[in-house]
Design an enzyme around this catalytic site. Structure first.
Site, short mmCIF file in Angstrom:
data_model
loop_
_atom_site.label_atom_id
_atom_site.label_comp_id
_atom_site.label_asym_id
_atom_site.label_seq_id
_atom_site.Cartn_x
_atom_site.Cartn_y
_atom_site.Cartn_z
N ARG A 173 -54.76 -29.22 1.42
CA ARG A 173 -55.39 -28.01 1.96
C ARG A 173 -56.29 -27.30 0.93
O ARG A 173 -56.36 -26.07 0.90
CB ARG A 173 -54.34 -27.02 2.49
CG ARG A 173 -53.49 -27.56 3.58
CD ARG A 173 -54.24 -27.90 4.87
NE ARG A 173 -53.39 -28.65 5.76
CZ ARG A 173 -53.40 -30.00 5.86
NH1 ARG A 173 -54.27 -30.73 5.17
NH2 ARG A 173 -52.58 -30.61 6.67
N CYS A 218 -50.75 -22.37 10.11
CA CYS A 218 -49.68 -22.26 9.12
C CYS A 218 -50.09 -21.29 8.01
O CYS A 218 -51.20 -21.38 7.48
CB CYS A 218 -49.36 -23.62 8.52
SG CYS A 218 -48.50 -24.67 9.69
N GLU A 288 -51.35 -21.01 2.33
CA GLU A 288 -52.41 -21.87 2.86
C GLU A 288 -53.50 -20.97 3.47
O GLU A 288 -54.68 -21.24 3.39
CB GLU A 288 -51.82 -22.79 3.95
CG GLU A 288 -52.85 -23.72 4.55
CD GLU A 288 -52.27 -24.70 5.57
OE1 GLU A 288 -51.12 -25.15 5.39
OE2 GLU A 288 -52.97 -25.00 6.54
C1 LIG Z 1 -53.53 -22.45 16.17
C2 LIG Z 1 -54.01 -23.02 14.86
C3 LIG Z 1 -53.60 -24.28 14.47
C4 LIG Z 1 -54.03 -24.83 13.25
N1 LIG Z 1 -53.61 -26.09 12.91
C5 LIG Z 1 -54.05 -26.63 11.76
C6 LIG Z 1 -53.65 -27.95 11.37
O1 LIG Z 1 -52.94 -28.65 12.07
N2 LIG Z 1 -54.13 -28.43 10.19
C7 LIG Z 1 -54.94 -27.72 9.37
O2 LIG Z 1 -55.35 -28.22 8.33
N3 LIG Z 1 -55.33 -26.46 9.72
C8 LIG Z 1 -54.92 -25.91 10.87
N4 LIG Z 1 -55.31 -24.64 11.21
C9 LIG Z 1 -56.19 -23.89 10.31
C10 LIG Z 1 -57.69 -24.10 10.54
O3 LIG Z 1 -57.91 -24.62 11.83
C11 LIG Z 1 -58.30 -25.02 9.49
O4 LIG Z 1 -58.04 -24.55 8.18
C12 LIG Z 1 -59.81 -25.15 9.68
O5 LIG Z 1 -60.31 -26.11 8.82
C13 LIG Z 1 -60.52 -23.83 9.42
O6 LIG Z 1 -61.87 -23.98 9.73
P1 LIG Z 1 -62.75 -22.68 9.99
O7 LIG Z 1 -64.14 -23.10 10.24
O8 LIG Z 1 -62.10 -21.85 11.01
O9 LIG Z 1 -62.62 -21.99 8.56
P2 LIG Z 1 -62.67 -20.42 8.27
O10 LIG Z 1 -61.36 -19.81 8.64
O11 LIG Z 1 -63.89 -19.83 8.84
O12 LIG Z 1 -62.76 -20.45 6.68
C14 LIG Z 1 -61.71 -21.00 5.91
C15 LIG Z 1 -62.15 -20.99 4.44
O13 LIG Z 1 -63.28 -21.82 4.30
C16 LIG Z 1 -64.41 -21.05 3.84
N5 LIG Z 1 -65.58 -21.58 4.56
C17 LIG Z 1 -65.75 -21.76 5.89
N6 LIG Z 1 -66.92 -22.37 6.13
C18 LIG Z 1 -67.51 -22.56 4.92
C19 LIG Z 1 -68.73 -23.14 4.49
N7 LIG Z 1 -69.61 -23.68 5.34
N8 LIG Z 1 -68.98 -23.17 3.16
C20 LIG Z 1 -68.11 -22.65 2.28
N9 LIG Z 1 -66.96 -22.05 2.62
C21 LIG Z 1 -66.66 -22.03 3.93
C22 LIG Z 1 -64.07 -19.62 4.15
O14 LIG Z 1 -64.73 -18.74 3.26
C23 LIG Z 1 -62.57 -19.62 3.93
O15 LIG Z 1 -62.29 -19.57 2.56
C24 LIG Z 1 -54.89 -24.08 12.42
C25 LIG Z 1 -55.31 -22.81 12.81
C26 LIG Z 1 -54.88 -22.27 14.03
C27 LIG Z 1 -55.37 -20.92 14.44
#
Ligand SMILES: Cc1cc2nc3c(=O)[nH]c(=O)nc-3n(C[C@H](O)[C@H](O)[C@H](O)COP(=O)(O)OP(=O)(O)OC[C@H]3O[C@@H](n4cnc5c(N)ncnc54)[C@H](O)[C@@H]3O)c2cc1C
Length: 294
Positions: A173, A218, A288
């Site tokens: 992660r 998580c 995380e």
């Molecule tokens: C119901 C639910 C279930 C989930 N299940 C999982 C799972 O099974 N496995 C898992 O790994 N995760 C899971 N997650 C967490 C999430 O889906 C992942 O971490 C996903 O990769 C986040 O992507 P995001 O675009 O929403 O990131 P964001 O929440 O928008 O950002 C996360 C981080 O990345 C940075 N960021 C985002 N985009 C960029 C970019 N282009 N350049 C630089 N920095 C950036 C942000 O600043 C922040 O630090 C879950 C979340 C939810 C709500």
């Protein structure tokens, strides 16, 4: 908003005015996160091109303005007081291109779209390709790092660079992009040859995760070989509640928002879970979830 913040927000707006994209002044962040929590950003910017994203980052760095990039907002907790700086949203940057050995996607391309293209191991994970790379998103079937060919980023010295997968420092992660706060401007992915139907995987998540309420997935990383959810459950905290934030009864590594939860409520529950697990097992749970301070 205090006059000083208002001035800061207005000068930030001016700093970005020539870049192609949409700008929102003092925009509440809650609607842009899956937790539905977070006060206003000085400016929320939706670049229309990857070049505008890179230029916005460059200008914020040069002017020493705090900035954050978000995609799906599925792993972030912003303060109730908001973010005194620039938040860049990658929602418009969803272009995809076929390559000889896979695909190239812009950072806002949805993870669900990658799953449709064959990346079944991420079935049910919300968010964007950029966020997935930063977080090295994964499930028990695998992580995105196994499929990354290269990632385009903007180095601290202002050069755009293409990092091959080995230089992305992927770990559980995390990645160099999370450690060093580097922007993900695009990612090249190879797709698995084996195509798997994802309905069973989605049903399994539906069964085991509290998907009826807003959350950020998580909250804690699993310590080596143990599930953080199991530890929190055994420490007696399943169902613990502060305000409208609650440790899920279905999956104790999820904190859910029952309606009006605030970041301070979530942070109290986080501290409670960490203390209880430390008291019971002598283990320190690390986050995380990306907790953003103002
Ligand atoms: C119901 C639910 C279930 C989930 N299940 C999982 C799972 O099974 N496995 C898992 O790994 N995760 C899971 N997650 C967490 C999430 O889906 C992942 O971490 C996903 O990769 C986040 O992507 P995001 O675009 O929403 O990131 P964001 O929440 O928008 O950002 C996360 C981080 O990345 C940075 N960021 C985002 N985009 C960029 C970019 N282009 N350049 C630089 N920095 C950036 C942000 O600043 C922040 O630090 C879950 C979340 C939810 C709500």
């Amino acid at each position: 908003m205090a006059a000083e913040s208002r001035d800061g927000a207005l000068s930030l707006l001016r700093l970005l005015e020539d870049l192609p994209g949409e700008r929102r002044l003092e925009e509440p962040l809650a609607p842009y996160t899956t937790f539905r929590i977070g006060g206003p950003a000085w400016v929320l910017f939706f670049p229309h091109t990857v070049e505008a994203l890179a230029e916005a980052v460059q200008r914020a760095r040069r002017e020493d303005i705090p900035y954050r990039i978000i995609g799906g907002g599925a792993k972030v907790l912003f303060p109730d007081t908001g973010f005194p700086g620039l938040v860049i949203h990658t929602g418009w940057l969803r272009h995809i291109q076929e390559m000889e050995n896979g695909i190239w996607v812009e950072p806002g391309f949805p993870i669900s779209g990658l799953v449709k293209r064959g990346l079944w191991v991420l079935a049910g994970v919300p968010g964007s390709a950029g966020g997935a790379v930063v977080m090295n998103a994964g499930t028990r079937y695998g992580s995105i790092s196994s499929y990354v060919i290269s990632v385009q980023t903007l180095l601290p010295n202002g050069t755009v660079a293409m990092l091959p997968s080995q230089e992305c420092r992927f770990s559980y992660r995390s990645s160099v992009f999370r450690e060093k706060r580097l922007p993900v401007l695009g990612v090249g992915l190879r797709l698995p040859e084996e195509i798997r139907p994802v309905a069973d995987l989605l049903a399994e998540r539906q069964r085991t995760q509290p998907l009826d309420y807003p959350s950020a997935g998580c909250v804690f990383r699993n310590p080596e070989g143990i599930s953080a959810g199991w530890l929190i459950d055994q420490a007696g905290l399943k169902g613990a509640r502060v305000g409208d934030a609650k440790i899920s009864e279905k999956h104790a590594n999820f904190i859910v928002n029952l309606g009006q939860a605030r970041a301070t409520h979530v942070l109290s529950l986080i501290a409670e879970a960490q203390e209880a697990v430390y008291r019971s097992f002598g283990l320190s749970l690390s986050l995380e979830l990306e907790v953003i301070s103002s």
